[in-house]
Design a protein around this motif. Structure first.
Motif, PDB file in Angstrom:
ATOM      1  N   ILE A  68       0.876  -1.313   0.111  1.00 57.23           N
ATOM      2  CA  ILE A  68       0.033   0.065  -0.064  1.00 57.23           C
ATOM      3  C   ILE A  68       0.899   1.482  -0.058  1.00 57.23           C
ATOM      4  N   ALA A  69       1.931   1.059   0.171  1.00 57.12           N
ATOM      5  CA  ALA A  69       3.154   2.319   0.241  1.00 57.12           C
ATOM      6  C   ALA A  69       4.499   1.870  -0.111  1.00 57.12           C
ATOM      7  N   ALA A  70       5.167   2.870  -0.928  1.00 56.51           N
ATOM      8  CA  ALA A  70       6.615   2.723  -0.918  1.00 56.51           C
ATOM      9  C   ALA A  70       7.008   4.150  -0.874  1.00 56.51           C
TER      10      ALA A  70
ATOM     11  N   GLN B 209       0.099   8.795   9.820  1.00 57.32           N
ATOM     12  CA  GLN B 209       1.264   9.550   9.220  1.00 57.32           C
ATOM     13  C   GLN B 209       1.650   8.992   7.925  1.00 57.32           C
ATOM     14  N   ILE B 210       1.319   7.716   7.470  1.00 57.03           N
ATOM     15  CA  ILE B 210       2.078   7.278   6.234  1.00 57.03           C
ATOM     16  C   ILE B 210       1.623   7.964   5.218  1.00 57.03           C
TER      17      ILE B 210
ATOM     18  N   VAL C 142       4.589   9.292   2.656  1.00 53.64           N
ATOM     19  CA  VAL C 142       4.749   9.329   1.245  1.00 53.64           C
ATOM     20  C   VAL C 142       4.805  10.489   0.465  1.00 53.64           C
ATOM     21  N   ALA C 143       3.871  11.284   0.969  1.00 54.41           N
ATOM     22  CA  ALA C 143       3.763  12.754   0.043  1.00 54.41           C
ATOM     23  C   ALA C 143       5.139  13.490   0.475  1.00 54.41           C
ATOM     24  N   ASP C 144       5.789  13.535   1.407  1.00 56.43           N
ATOM     25  CA  ASP C 144       6.951  14.414   1.662  1.00 56.43           C
ATOM     26  C   ASP C 144       8.107  13.810   1.168  1.00 56.43           C
ATOM     27  N   SER C 145       8.236  12.597   0.630  1.00 57.82           N
ATOM     28  CA  SER C 145       9.432  12.099  -0.125  1.00 57.82           C
ATOM     29  C   SER C 145       8.938  11.804  -1.444  1.00 57.82           C
TER      30      SER C 145
END
Length: 222
Positions: free
Chosen positions: A141-143, A169-170, A174-177
């Motif tokens: 669901i996230a990378a 926070q996930i 994701v958005a920040d990176s």
């Protein structure tokens, strides 16, 4: 009386371990054979299409032992896929973190950074985790790239509030990176996190995270 690392090393037949790893047998059979050879082995990770099909180990003596040793307990640059004792071995932790080296040849967790590409992320989003008792299926669901903090001690996973706070926070991580996230998917525990070094920044880790979607118990009558 505690067993020294040297004594623990002596108990494994490296040739037999290698034969199991290279075998074309079904994963549950390979896992059972490996567990009999090395008691630190307790699960097997497979991500179809990526080349990742590796046993998971956990040392009872040194959490970082398999950072520098393979499944045969030999010193090895590529180490092994491993977890720390804080996670236990039943994958019931709110967040189980699997560690593996980012090898240049793509082995171990060398392909995780490919998940930062959405096409790859969507194509290879199914993760299988085998234990002697069950087969667990996770959907990725996230990378994303994340500061090289120790996740399991940097966040509070001991309370429902702490767990939910981390999960919330996930999407921000994701958005920040500039990472990738599965849209409109509720992120719920238990979480599986694959962690490896990034190519260029020692202060960051590449994380690929999945949620449990199915758990098949092994038929005890087999």
């Amino acid at each position: 009386e505690e067993t020294s690392i040297e004594e623990a090393e002596a108990a494994v037949d490296a040739a037999q371990v290698e034969a199991v790893l290279q075998s074309d047998a079904e994963i549950p059979l390979k896992l059972n054979e490996l567990c009999a050879l090395n008691a630190d082995a307790y699960a097997w990770l497979e991500i179809p299409g990526t080349g990742i099909s590796q046993p998971i180990l956990q040392s009872s003596i040194d959490d970082e032992y398999y950072l520098t040793h393979n499944a045969a307990k030999e010193e090895a640059e590529d180490g092994a896929i491993y977890t720390e004792k804080v996670n236990g071995k039943d994958f019931s932790s709110p967040n189980t973190v699997l560690y593996g080296h980012h090898m240049k040849d793509g082995s171990m967790f060398g392909c995780l950074d490919k998940y930062l590409d959405r096409d790859y992320f969507e194509k290879y989003n199914e993760v299988f985790l085998f234990t002697p008792e069950e087969k667990r299926t996770y959907h990725i669901i996230a990378a994303y790239e994340h500061p090289a903090e120790h996740i399991l001690t940097s966040y509070d996973f001991s309370t429902t509030e702490g767990i939910n706070d981390y999960l919330r926070q996930i999407p921000d991580f994701v958005a920040d990176s500039g990472g990738v996230i599965q849209d409109e998917t509720e992120i719920t525990p238990p979480l599986l996190t694959l962690s490896t070094c990034t190519r260029n920044d020692k202060q960051k880790r590449c994380l690929v995270q999945g949620i449990l979607v199915e758990c098949e118990k092994k038929n005890q009558e087999e």
